[in-house]
Design an enzyme around this catalytic site. Structure first.
Site, PDB file in Angstrom:
ATOM      1  CB  CYS A 256     -10.242  -5.823  -4.292  1.00 10.33           C
ATOM      2  SG  CYS A 256      -8.708  -6.745  -4.451  1.00 10.33           S
TER       3      CYS A 256
ATOM      4  CG  ASN B 272      -2.065  -1.012   1.066  1.00  8.66           C
ATOM      5  OD1 ASN B 272      -2.369  -1.458  -0.036  1.00  8.66           O
ATOM      6  ND2 ASN B 272      -2.670  -1.391   2.181  1.00  8.66           N
TER       7      ASN B 272
ATOM      8  NE  ARG C 159      -4.338  -5.971  -7.435  1.00  9.09           N
ATOM      9  CZ  ARG C 159      -5.096  -5.491  -6.440  1.00  9.09           C
ATOM     10  NH1 ARG C 159      -6.095  -6.207  -5.962  1.00  9.09           N
ATOM     11  NH2 ARG C 159      -4.866  -4.306  -5.941  1.00  9.09           N
TER      12      ARG C 159
END
Length: 417
Positions: free
Chosen positions: A116, A23, A396
Site C-alpha cells: 500500500c 501481519n 488483501r
C-alpha cells in the site's frame, strides 16, 4: 473489477470470529523456507497475500499444500531464484524473502517490494542490518542483489523500531555464525509469533517482544509447526464497527492484551464493552465523546487502526484530533469520508474531525488496505447505498469480510463490474 456494495444503517447482532493475523502470516510463510525439513502453519487467513507468497515459494522450488487454513510447506529443495516484479510488487511482505533467502542460501535477487502507498516506506534499515551481518548489496534496474560468503553475528541498532526490519534481521541472523543482538527492536506480537516459529525449528532467539533481541546462530533447522496468532487489526476493525452498529455483537478469538490501546480509547469515548474469556461484546451507546488519538509503535495505538477509527470519530460529539506519526500518507480515506458528509480537516498528518455528522452513501475508492476498511465502516453507517471500488486492497487483508459482516446482519455484497 470487483466492487463492494453496502446498504447502510443495519444493526449488527451475532458473532464474528477473528482470523489469523495477516501481519504475522505474511512473515511466517517466508520464514518457513529457512527450515531444512518441513513446516506446518495453522490458522492462515485466506487472503490474496497468502496466495501470492505461496507462488513465490513455489517459484523457489518449495512445495506447498493447502488444506483450509493450514499450510504444509516442504522447503528442503528451495533455490535462490530471482523473484520478479510481477510477484514482488503485489505485496510489501515479499521483502521477508530477502532475510530468509539470505539466511538460508546466502544470496537473494528480488525486484523492489510493493504494498500500500501510505507514505515513506524505505527499507534502508533492513539493508543496513544485512550489511552489518556481512552481506553486500547491489541495486540495479529496480531490483536488489544481496549476497554473502558467510554471515557473522554482530550488534545492530535500529534508528527506528521497525517491525519489518526486526523480522528480516531475525530471519537473516538465525543461521549466521555467532551471536546477533538487535537493539531498539520492535515489540509487536507478530514478532513474537515469528520468533516462536523459528525457535520451534531449533533456532536460539531470546528477547522477542522486548527492545533487545538476541539470536545465537545455528546450522540446522528441523521440522516444526506454528499457529498464527489472532489478527488484532481485524479484531479492532470489527470492534469499531460494533461500537457504531452493534447490539450484543460478539467479537471472538482475540487476545485482549494485544488490543488494550484501542479498548482503553473506546472506553474513553463511551463505548459499552463487556469482556469475555476469548472475546468482547460490543454495544453502540446513545452518546459518544470526541477524543484525541496519536498513533505510536506497539504497545501504543496502532497506525493500522487510525483510518478505521477516523470513521467512529465522525460520530462523536465535539472535535476529535487524530495524529498519525508512523506513515506520511495515511489519510487516503479523508476525501471520500468528506464526500459522504464528514467534516474532517487534515494538516501535517493531523486530522481534526468534527462530529457528529450524518454520512450518506456515495461512490468511493479504496486507496489502500486500511483506508478501504474505513470506507466499509462508513458505508455500514451511511444512509442509502455506498459503492467501493478497488476492493482488492481490502481483500488483501480481511478474510471473508463480506461473509462475516453479512452473517451478523449487514447488507453487503461483492459485485463484478
Amino acid at each position: 473489477m470487483k466492487k463492494i456494495v453496502i446498504e447502510g444503517g443495519k444493526t449488527l447482532t451475532g458473532s464474528i470470529r477473528i482470523s489469523g493475523a495477516k501481519n504475522s502470516a505474511v512473515a511466517l510463510i517466508p520464514a518457513s523456507i529457512l527450515c531444512d525439513e518441513e513446516t506446518t502453519i495453522y490458522s492462515v487467513p485466506e487472503i490474496s497475500d497468502r496466495d501470492d507468497l505461496i507462488k513465490i515459494i513455489e517459484l523457489l522450488k518449495g512445495k506447498v499444500m493447502v488444506e483450509k487454513d493450514t499450510l504444509y510447506i516442504d522447503s528442503k529443495n528451495v533455490e535462490s531464484s530471482f523473484i520478479p516484479e510481477n510477484l514482488s510488487t503485489k505485496l510489501r511482505a515479499s521483502y521477508y524473502f530477502m532475510g530468509a533467502l539470505l539466511g538460508k542460501k546466502k544470496r537473494v535477487e528480488i525486484s523492489l517490494p510493493g504494498g500500500c502507498k501510505i507514505g515513506d516506506r524505505k527499507i534502508d534499515i533492513h539493508l543496513k542490518a544485512f550489511q552489518a551481518l556481512g552481506a553486500t548489496i547491489k541495486e540495479c534496474r529496480d531490483k536488489y542483489i544481496i549476497e554473502a560468503d558467510k554471515l557473522i553475528g554482530t550488534k545492530i541498532y535500529f534508528d527506528f523500531a521497525s517491525v519489518g526490519a526486526t523480522i528480516n534481521t531475525m530471519l537473516a541472523a538465525v543461521k549466521a555464525e555467532g551471536t546477533t543482538i538487535i537493539n531498539n527492536a520492535a515489540k509487536e506480537p507478530e514478532i513474537v509469533n515469528v520468533a516462536t516459529f523459528l525457535n520451534n525449528m531449533g533456532a536460539k532467539i531470546t528477547g522477542a517482544g522486548t527492545s533487545r533481541i538476541t539470536i545465537e546462530g545455528v546450522e540446522y533447522l528441523h521440522k516444526a509447526m506454528i499457529e498464527v496468532i489472532p489478527d488484532r487489526i481485524e479484531a479492532g476493525t470489527y470492534i469499531i464497527i460494533g461500537a457504531l452498529l452493534g447490539k450484543e455483537l460478539y467479537i471472538e478469538n482475540i487476545i485482549k492484551e494485544h488490543l488494550m490501546s484501542l479498548l482503553n480509547k473506546l472506553q474513553e469515548i463511551g463505548i459499552d464493552i463487556t469482556e469475555k474469556e476469548d472475546g468482547v461484546i460490543i454495544n453502540h451507546p446513545k452518546k459518544m465523546r470526541g477524543v484525541n488519538i496519536t498513533t505510536l509503535i506497539y504497545p501504543g495505538f496502532p497506525t493500522d487502526l487510525a483510518q478505521p477509527i477516523s470513521v467512529l470519530l465522525t460520530q462523536c460529539e465535539g472535535t476529535s484530533v487524530l495524529e498519525e506519526t508512523i506513515y506520511t500518507n495515511r489519510m487516503g480515506q479523508v476525501p471520500y469520508l468528506n464526500s459522504m458528509g464528514a467534516d474532517i480537516t487534515v494538516q501535517n498528518q493531523i486530522a481534526y474531525i468534527k462530529g457528529p455528522t450524518p454520512l450518506y452513501g456515495n461512490d468511493v475508492t479504496a486507496s489502500d488496505l486500511r483506508a478501504g476498511a474505513s470506507l466499509v465502516i462508513a458505508g455500514l453507517i451511511a444512509q442509502e447505498t455506498t459503492t467501493i471500488s478497488e476492493v482488492e486492497h481490502i481483500l488483501r487483508g480481511y478474510e471473508h469480510i463480506v461473509e462475516k459482516l453479512s452473517s451478523v446482519g449487514a447488507s453487503i455484497k461483492i459485485i463484478e463490474n
